[in-house]
Design a protein around this motif. Structure first.
Motif, PDB file in Angstrom:
ATOM      1  N   LEU A   5       0.840  -1.198   0.000  1.00  0.00           N
ATOM      2  CA  LEU A   5       0.000   0.000   0.000  1.00  0.00           C
ATOM      3  C   LEU A   5       0.877   1.250   0.000  1.00  0.00           C
ATOM      4  O   LEU A   5       1.849   1.329   0.756  1.00  0.00           O
ATOM      5  CB  LEU A   5      -0.890   0.035   1.242  1.00  0.00           C
ATOM      6  N   PRO A   6       0.536   2.254  -0.808  1.00  0.00           N
ATOM      7  CA  PRO A   6       1.287   3.507  -0.751  1.00  0.00           C
ATOM      8  C   PRO A   6       0.974   4.254   0.536  1.00  0.00           C
ATOM      9  O   PRO A   6      -0.150   4.212   1.034  1.00  0.00           O
ATOM     10  CB  PRO A   6       0.770   4.277  -1.975  1.00  0.00           C
ATOM     11  N   THR A   7       1.980   4.897   1.104  1.00  0.00           N
ATOM     12  CA  THR A   7       1.790   5.712   2.305  1.00  0.00           C
ATOM     13  C   THR A   7       2.539   7.022   2.114  1.00  0.00           C
ATOM     14  O   THR A   7       3.216   7.224   1.109  1.00  0.00           O
ATOM     15  CB  THR A   7       2.315   5.004   3.568  1.00  0.00           C
ATOM     16  N   ASP A  62      -4.024 -10.233   5.086  1.00  0.00           N
ATOM     17  CA  ASP A  62      -4.484 -10.788   3.841  1.00  0.00           C
ATOM     18  C   ASP A  62      -5.382  -9.762   3.133  1.00  0.00           C
ATOM     19  O   ASP A  62      -6.124  -9.030   3.782  1.00  0.00           O
ATOM     20  CB  ASP A  62      -5.240 -12.070   4.160  1.00  0.00           C
ATOM     21  N   CYS A  63      -5.363  -9.748   1.802  1.00  0.00           N
ATOM     22  CA  CYS A  63      -6.158  -8.794   1.038  1.00  0.00           C
ATOM     23  C   CYS A  63      -7.451  -9.397   0.487  1.00  0.00           C
ATOM     24  O   CYS A  63      -8.096  -8.776  -0.350  1.00  0.00           O
ATOM     25  CB  CYS A  63      -5.333  -8.238  -0.116  1.00  0.00           C
ATOM     26  N   GLY A  64      -7.810 -10.593   0.921  1.00  0.00           N
ATOM     27  CA  GLY A  64      -9.075 -11.137   0.457  1.00  0.00           C
ATOM     28  C   GLY A  64      -9.105 -12.629   0.190  1.00  0.00           C
ATOM     29  O   GLY A  64     -10.137 -13.173  -0.193  1.00  0.00           O
ATOM     30  N   ALA A  65      -7.988 -13.314   0.413  1.00  0.00           N
ATOM     31  CA  ALA A  65      -7.955 -14.748   0.123  1.00  0.00           C
ATOM     32  C   ALA A  65      -8.655 -15.579   1.194  1.00  0.00           C
ATOM     33  O   ALA A  65      -9.255 -16.609   0.896  1.00  0.00           O
ATOM     34  CB  ALA A  65      -6.503 -15.215  -0.022  1.00  0.00           C
ATOM     35  N   THR A  77     -11.493  -4.945   2.548  1.00  0.00           N
ATOM     36  CA  THR A  77     -12.225  -3.687   2.757  1.00  0.00           C
ATOM     37  C   THR A  77     -11.266  -2.502   2.757  1.00  0.00           C
ATOM     38  O   THR A  77     -11.532  -1.461   2.149  1.00  0.00           O
ATOM     39  CB  THR A  77     -12.994  -3.729   4.089  1.00  0.00           C
ATOM     40  N   ILE A  78     -10.119  -2.670   3.416  1.00  0.00           N
ATOM     41  CA  ILE A  78      -9.119  -1.604   3.470  1.00  0.00           C
ATOM     42  C   ILE A  78      -8.613  -1.264   2.074  1.00  0.00           C
ATOM     43  O   ILE A  78      -8.559  -0.091   1.681  1.00  0.00           O
ATOM     44  CB  ILE A  78      -7.936  -2.005   4.380  1.00  0.00           C
ATOM     45  N   ILE A  79      -8.254  -2.297   1.315  1.00  0.00           N
ATOM     46  CA  ILE A  79      -7.657  -2.047  -0.003  1.00  0.00           C
ATOM     47  C   ILE A  79      -8.672  -1.457  -0.980  1.00  0.00           C
ATOM     48  O   ILE A  79      -8.352  -0.584  -1.788  1.00  0.00           O
ATOM     49  CB  ILE A  79      -7.008  -3.334  -0.560  1.00  0.00           C
ATOM     50  N   LYS A  80      -9.932  -1.893  -0.893  1.00  0.00           N
ATOM     51  CA  LYS A  80     -10.957  -1.347  -1.787  1.00  0.00           C
ATOM     52  C   LYS A  80     -11.263   0.117  -1.446  1.00  0.00           C
ATOM     53  O   LYS A  80     -11.510   0.941  -2.339  1.00  0.00           O
ATOM     54  CB  LYS A  80     -12.233  -2.195  -1.695  1.00  0.00           C
ATOM     55  N   LEU A  81     -11.259   0.435  -0.143  1.00  0.00           N
ATOM     56  CA  LEU A  81     -11.461   1.827   0.254  1.00  0.00           C
ATOM     57  C   LEU A  81     -10.302   2.683  -0.245  1.00  0.00           C
ATOM     58  O   LEU A  81     -10.507   3.796  -0.748  1.00  0.00           O
ATOM     59  CB  LEU A  81     -11.573   1.934   1.777  1.00  0.00           C
ATOM     60  N   TYR A  82      -9.098   2.173  -0.126  1.00  0.00           N
ATOM     61  CA  TYR A  82      -7.900   2.858  -0.627  1.00  0.00           C
ATOM     62  C   TYR A  82      -8.068   3.201  -2.106  1.00  0.00           C
ATOM     63  O   TYR A  82      -7.838   4.337  -2.542  1.00  0.00           O
ATOM     64  CB  TYR A  82      -6.693   1.927  -0.469  1.00  0.00           C
ATOM     65  N   LYS A 137      -1.502 -12.562  -8.184  1.00  0.00           N
ATOM     66  CA  LYS A 137      -2.847 -12.139  -8.608  1.00  0.00           C
ATOM     67  C   LYS A 137      -2.805 -10.666  -8.969  1.00  0.00           C
ATOM     68  O   LYS A 137      -2.373  -9.829  -8.179  1.00  0.00           O
ATOM     69  CB  LYS A 137      -3.844 -12.358  -7.463  1.00  0.00           C
ATOM     70  N   ILE A 138      -3.223 -10.337 -10.194  1.00  0.00           N
ATOM     71  CA  ILE A 138      -3.351  -8.934 -10.586  1.00  0.00           C
ATOM     72  C   ILE A 138      -4.840  -8.587 -10.645  1.00  0.00           C
ATOM     73  O   ILE A 138      -5.696  -9.469 -10.704  1.00  0.00           O
ATOM     74  CB  ILE A 138      -2.654  -8.633 -11.931  1.00  0.00           C
ATOM     75  N   HIS A 139      -5.157  -7.303 -10.617  1.00  0.00           N
ATOM     76  CA  HIS A 139      -6.548  -6.855 -10.610  1.00  0.00           C
ATOM     77  C   HIS A 139      -7.318  -7.390 -11.811  1.00  0.00           C
ATOM     78  O   HIS A 139      -6.763  -7.521 -12.912  1.00  0.00           O
ATOM     79  CB  HIS A 139      -6.625  -5.327 -10.627  1.00  0.00           C
ATOM     80  N   GLY A 140      -8.588  -7.664 -11.606  1.00  0.00           N
ATOM     81  CA  GLY A 140      -9.433  -8.133 -12.700  1.00  0.00           C
ATOM     82  C   GLY A 140      -9.508  -7.137 -13.840  1.00  0.00           C
ATOM     83  O   GLY A 140      -9.638  -7.519 -15.003  1.00  0.00           O
ATOM     84  N   ASN A 141      -9.410  -5.841 -13.514  1.00  0.00           N
ATOM     85  CA  ASN A 141      -9.475  -4.807 -14.560  1.00  0.00           C
ATOM     86  C   ASN A 141      -8.087  -4.340 -15.006  1.00  0.00           C
ATOM     87  O   ASN A 141      -7.932  -3.242 -15.530  1.00  0.00           O
ATOM     88  CB  ASN A 141     -10.306  -3.619 -14.067  1.00  0.00           C
ATOM     89  N   SER A 142      -7.080  -5.182 -14.796  1.00  0.00           N
ATOM     90  CA  SER A 142      -5.707  -4.823 -15.167  1.00  0.00           C
ATOM     91  C   SER A 142      -5.579  -4.535 -16.659  1.00  0.00           C
ATOM     92  O   SER A 142      -6.206  -5.189 -17.494  1.00  0.00           O
ATOM     93  CB  SER A 142      -4.738  -5.948 -14.798  1.00  0.00           C
TER      94      SER A 142
END
Length: 338
Positions: A134-136, A145-148, A236-241, A299-304
């Motif tokens: 995540l960028p900071t 974990d980001c969703g697995a 949830t965190i990553i999607k909000l980001y 895993k890359i984003h579905g909309n990559s």
């Protein structure tokens, strides 16, 4: 490079189709002369896209797959039954040692199931988390974990902390990464039973620089190098980001174009603004590796789009050259023996 690096790209399942995988693969091999890419998917379609590209023909090979795994299918059932899908055929190449890495924009559930059932978990690993940088305001933080894994036990969160700490040391060069649990408060007694139990274990682990809890508002300020969460909270965190960054960018564009004076101001700060926004551009940071497997799965984003595919290839090359997966597995196994 000491040896050729073989990377498999699953070209089925992404929102933008196989064309972005092909163009990304071509630019990826053109940037990395020592690699070979296997494009797995619908052969005729892939060969048609490749005819329009300029590349070293020895660096890209097409592998036909006659079955597709959709987002709506039960992941485990699909992986077990659809042996001729691009995902299963690609992961099998990784398992058999014919490939060094696997990249996919397909179903997260299917990638997780395939990673565990086809490639296999490393010894002692209970769950395999998706890890995402995540960028900071400072250096990037690793969220896992980001969703697995939506529901996990406290001991699994402890393993996530161990793997994340090793990742930051080996991949990002952080000597003593600060590890924190995502929680609703900073106090030790805050949170549900799951995170409180994990907290009790982590604070006693001498191999981890555990700093306690971190609230969501502290994440963008880089207050921890490794942020541990179950897949529900992490996703949830990553999607909000992602949503917040897009909204802010849209609002800034609107403000800059609102008047002549704002347009003039935008021109004056364009260079510095572009540099700042580049920090928050996920397309140049690669994908999310599935940690704890016997092979490298990303895993890359579905909309990559094309750029995300290129970044994921570069990421895999870096991981393999530095034996990141091997170091994580060894470090994790060593910590389990202590």
């Amino acid at each position: 490079m000491d040896k050729n690096i073989n990377i498999v790209i699953d070209t089925v399942g992404g929102d933008n189709g196989a064309a972005v995988c092909v163009s990304g693969a071509v630019k990826g091999v053109n940037n990395n002369p020592g690699i070979k890419v296997y494009l797995v998917g619908h052969k005729k379609e892939l060969e048609g896209f490749l005819m329009e590209q300029d590349y070293d023909k020895s660096q890209i090979e097409v592998i036909d797959a006659t079955e597709d795994i959709s987002l709506n299918e039960p992941p485990v059932k699909a992986v077990r039954e659809k042996k001729d899908s691009s995902l299963v055929k690609g992961l099998t190449l990784l398992k058999e040692g014919k490939a060094d890495a696997f990249i996919s924009a397909g179903s997260t559930g299917a990638i997780l199931a395939g990673g565990q059932f086809v490639v296999g978990r490393a010894k002692g690993v209970k769950r395999t988390p998706l890890a995402h940088l995540l960028p900071t305001s400072g250096e990037p933080s690793l969220l896992l974990d980001c969703g697995a894994n939506v529901d996990v036990k406290p001991e699994v969160l402890v393993q996530f902390a161990e793997m994340g700490s090793i990742y930051m040391k080996e991949v990002c060069g952080v000597k003593n990464p600060r590890v924190a649990i995502a929680n609703v408060g900073l106090e030790e007694e805050k949170g549900n039973a799951q995170v409180k139990a994990a907290y009790e274990v982590l604070k006693e682990k001498k191999t981890i620089n555990f700093i306690g809890n971190i609230e969501a508002r502290g994440i963008p300020y880089g207050k921890a190098d490794v942020i541990v969460a179950d897949g529900f909270v992490g996703n949830t965190i990553i999607k909000l980001y992602e949503g917040l960054s897009k909204m802010i960018l849209k609002e800034l564009k609107g403000a800059f174009l609102a008047s002549f004076s704002s347009k003039l101001g935008a021109m004056l700060i364009k260079k510095s603004m572009k540099k700042t926004l580049l920090k928050f551009d996920a397309s140049n940071k690669g994908g999310a590796p599935l940690l704890g497997l016997k092979g490298l799965v990303v895993k890359i984003h579905g909309n990559s789009k094309e750029n995300e595919v290129i970044s994921a290839i570069d990421q895999c090359v870096s991981f393999i050259k530095n034996d990141v997966s091997g170091k994580i597995i060894k470090g994790f196994e060593d910590s389990e023996e202590e």
